[in-house]
Design an enzyme around this catalytic site. Structure first.
Site, PDB file in Angstrom:
ATOM      1  N   ARG A  95       1.542  11.913  -9.145  1.00  0.00           N
ATOM      2  CA  ARG A  95       1.980  10.540  -8.836  1.00  0.00           C
ATOM      3  C   ARG A  95       3.439  10.329  -9.244  1.00  0.00           C
ATOM      4  O   ARG A  95       4.154   9.533  -8.645  1.00  0.00           O
ATOM      5  CB  ARG A  95       1.117   9.524  -9.595  1.00  0.00           C
ATOM      6  CG  ARG A  95      -0.328   9.445  -9.109  1.00  0.00           C
ATOM      7  CD  ARG A  95      -0.990   8.193  -9.687  1.00  0.00           C
ATOM      8  NE  ARG A  95      -2.432   8.223  -9.566  1.00  0.00           N
ATOM      9  CZ  ARG A  95      -3.123   7.861  -8.477  1.00  0.00           C
ATOM     10  NH1 ARG A  95      -2.489   7.443  -7.406  1.00  0.00           N
ATOM     11  NH2 ARG A  95      -4.434   7.919  -8.461  1.00  0.00           N
ATOM     12  N   GLU A 123       0.843  -1.201   0.000  1.00  0.00           N
ATOM     13  CA  GLU A 123       0.000   0.000   0.000  1.00  0.00           C
ATOM     14  C   GLU A 123       0.879   1.251   0.000  1.00  0.00           C
ATOM     15  O   GLU A 123       2.003   1.229   0.480  1.00  0.00           O
ATOM     16  CB  GLU A 123      -0.915  -0.073   1.240  1.00  0.00           C
ATOM     17  CG  GLU A 123      -1.928   1.017   1.402  1.00  0.00           C
ATOM     18  CD  GLU A 123      -2.898   1.211   0.249  1.00  0.00           C
ATOM     19  OE1 GLU A 123      -2.447   1.438  -0.881  1.00  0.00           O
ATOM     20  OE2 GLU A 123      -4.125   1.193   0.483  1.00  0.00           O
ATOM     21  N   ASP A 124       0.362   2.324  -0.556  1.00  0.00           N
ATOM     22  CA  ASP A 124       1.132   3.575  -0.561  1.00  0.00           C
ATOM     23  C   ASP A 124       1.097   4.250   0.808  1.00  0.00           C
ATOM     24  O   ASP A 124       2.097   4.716   1.317  1.00  0.00           O
ATOM     25  CB  ASP A 124       0.626   4.537  -1.654  1.00  0.00           C
ATOM     26  CG  ASP A 124      -0.889   4.751  -1.626  1.00  0.00           C
ATOM     27  OD1 ASP A 124      -1.580   4.147  -0.772  1.00  0.00           O
ATOM     28  OD2 ASP A 124      -1.396   5.519  -2.461  1.00  0.00           O
ATOM     29  N   PHE A 167      -1.344  16.264   3.987  1.00  0.00           N
ATOM     30  CA  PHE A 167      -1.666  15.610   2.727  1.00  0.00           C
ATOM     31  C   PHE A 167      -0.414  15.569   1.849  1.00  0.00           C
ATOM     32  O   PHE A 167       0.170  16.595   1.542  1.00  0.00           O
ATOM     33  CB  PHE A 167      -2.803  16.322   1.996  1.00  0.00           C
ATOM     34  CG  PHE A 167      -3.390  15.451   0.929  1.00  0.00           C
ATOM     35  CD1 PHE A 167      -4.318  14.469   1.240  1.00  0.00           C
ATOM     36  CD2 PHE A 167      -2.973  15.580  -0.395  1.00  0.00           C
ATOM     37  CE1 PHE A 167      -4.822  13.632   0.258  1.00  0.00           C
ATOM     38  CE2 PHE A 167      -3.481  14.743  -1.380  1.00  0.00           C
ATOM     39  CZ  PHE A 167      -4.418  13.765  -1.046  1.00  0.00           C
ATOM     40  N   ASP A 224      -3.917   5.688   6.106  1.00  0.00           N
ATOM     41  CA  ASP A 224      -4.392   6.951   6.651  1.00  0.00           C
ATOM     42  C   ASP A 224      -5.378   6.630   7.784  1.00  0.00           C
ATOM     43  O   ASP A 224      -4.970   6.345   8.900  1.00  0.00           O
ATOM     44  CB  ASP A 224      -5.024   7.732   5.496  1.00  0.00           C
ATOM     45  CG  ASP A 224      -5.440   9.143   5.868  1.00  0.00           C
ATOM     46  OD1 ASP A 224      -4.860   9.700   6.808  1.00  0.00           O
ATOM     47  OD2 ASP A 224      -6.341   9.688   5.209  1.00  0.00           O
TER      48      ASP A 224
HETATM   49  P1  IMP Z   1      -7.585   5.145   4.376  1.00  0.00           P
HETATM   50  O1  IMP Z   1      -8.664   4.177   4.054  1.00  0.00           O
HETATM   51  O2  IMP Z   1      -8.111   6.377   5.054  1.00  0.00           O
HETATM   52  O3  IMP Z   1      -6.452   4.525   5.156  1.00  0.00           O
HETATM   53  O4  IMP Z   1      -7.048   5.740   3.006  1.00  0.00           O
HETATM   54  C1  IMP Z   1      -6.087   5.134   2.262  1.00  0.00           C
HETATM   55  C2  IMP Z   1      -6.034   5.731   0.876  1.00  0.00           C
HETATM   56  O5  IMP Z   1      -6.324   7.142   0.897  1.00  0.00           O
HETATM   57  C3  IMP Z   1      -4.644   5.632   0.298  1.00  0.00           C
HETATM   58  O6  IMP Z   1      -4.467   4.420  -0.391  1.00  0.00           O
HETATM   59  C4  IMP Z   1      -4.571   6.852  -0.592  1.00  0.00           C
HETATM   60  O7  IMP Z   1      -5.076   6.562  -1.885  1.00  0.00           O
HETATM   61  C5  IMP Z   1      -5.463   7.870   0.064  1.00  0.00           C
HETATM   62  N1  IMP Z   1      -4.702   8.835   0.887  1.00  0.00           N
HETATM   63  C6  IMP Z   1      -4.686   8.952   2.222  1.00  0.00           C
HETATM   64  N2  IMP Z   1      -3.879   9.935   2.640  1.00  0.00           N
HETATM   65  C7  IMP Z   1      -3.357  10.471   1.524  1.00  0.00           C
HETATM   66  C8  IMP Z   1      -2.413  11.536   1.289  1.00  0.00           C
HETATM   67  O8  IMP Z   1      -1.873  12.202   2.191  1.00  0.00           O
HETATM   68  N3  IMP Z   1      -2.132  11.783  -0.023  1.00  0.00           N
HETATM   69  C9  IMP Z   1      -2.677  11.093  -1.061  1.00  0.00           C
HETATM   70  N4  IMP Z   1      -3.537  10.082  -0.878  1.00  0.00           N
HETATM   71  C10 IMP Z   1      -3.878   9.775   0.395  1.00  0.00           C
HETATM   72 MG    MG Z   2      -5.597   8.258  -4.122  1.00  0.00          MG
END
Ligand code: IMP
Ligand code: MG
Length: 179
Positions: free
Chosen positions: A163, A97-98, A150, A101
């Site tokens: 990206r 995963e990138d 962010f 969050d």
């Molecule tokens: P989560 O379900 O809130 O953990 O969100 C995960 C997804 O939200 C990641 O795979 C990203 O695509 C996106 N995301 C969360 N934070 C960021 C950020 O700071 N920059 C860009 N994308 C983010």
């Molecule tokens: Mg995204």
């Protein structure tokens, strides 16, 4: 006006850490093979760089889950928009995963994948924002813990832009134009 982006983690540091993660995974799975699941689109750059640093046999598959629109805040709604091509039964699976969050995306995804009987199911994330977590989840392999900002670059986007930045940047100020 263009968006203002500053460097949070420089390219060399990202690459150095990815090398370390590759070494750690190679040690943990010595004598075995690993099946990497790249979560599109954000993890594509990380998956490629990491896979090159893993010295045990590697296979790769792709999955797409959408939990974000074009905004910078989580919707909490997770949708599977592309499933895997291959079975994961009996495999040493590492989800790539990138960023973690809120953790909602991964909690949903790991629940789904664990039902498919992998031998092992691990999570590797380039970035983590612990302050934002609403579910109990953490990477088995984490590149960097970052503050609640962010970020873009190395696969991460703002409205599909940035990206391709080779470093992790912070969006300091939003303009009305993307670079
Ligand atoms: P989560 O379900 O809130 O953990 O969100 C995960 C997804 O939200 C990641 O795979 C990203 O695509 C996106 N995301 C969360 N934070 C960021 C950020 O700071 N920059 C860009 N994308 C983010
Ligand atoms: Mg995204």
């Amino acid at each position: 006006m263009k968006d203002k982006i500053s460097v949070l983690i420089p390219e060399e540091e990202v690459n150095r850490r990815i090398r370390e993660l590759g070494e750690e995974i190679s040690r943990d799975f010595a004598g075995q093979s690993v099946h990497l699941i790249c979560i599109l689109k954000g993890s594509i750059f990380f998956t490629c760089e990491l896979a090159k640093r893993i010295t045990v046999p590697v296979t790769i598959d792709f999955m797409r889950v959408a939990s974000y629109g074009d905004a910078t805040t989580s919707s909490g709604i997770v949708r599977l928009s592309k499933d895997l091509d291959d079975t994961i039964e009996g495999k040493n699976v590492i989800v790539i995963e990138d960023i973690i969050d809120t953790g909602r995306t991964l909690t949903y995804l790991l629940g789904l994948l664990s039902q498919r009987k992998p031998k092992k199911l691990k999570l590797c994330t380039l970035l983590s924002k612990p302050a934002r977590r609403v579910t109990k989840i953490d990477g088995d392999y984490t590149g960097f813990e970052i503050p609640d900002k962010f970020v873009v670059g190395f696969g991460l986007d703002y409205a599909e832009h940035y990206r391709n930045l080779p470093y992790i940047g912070v969006v300091d100020e939003l303009g009305d134009e993307r670079e």
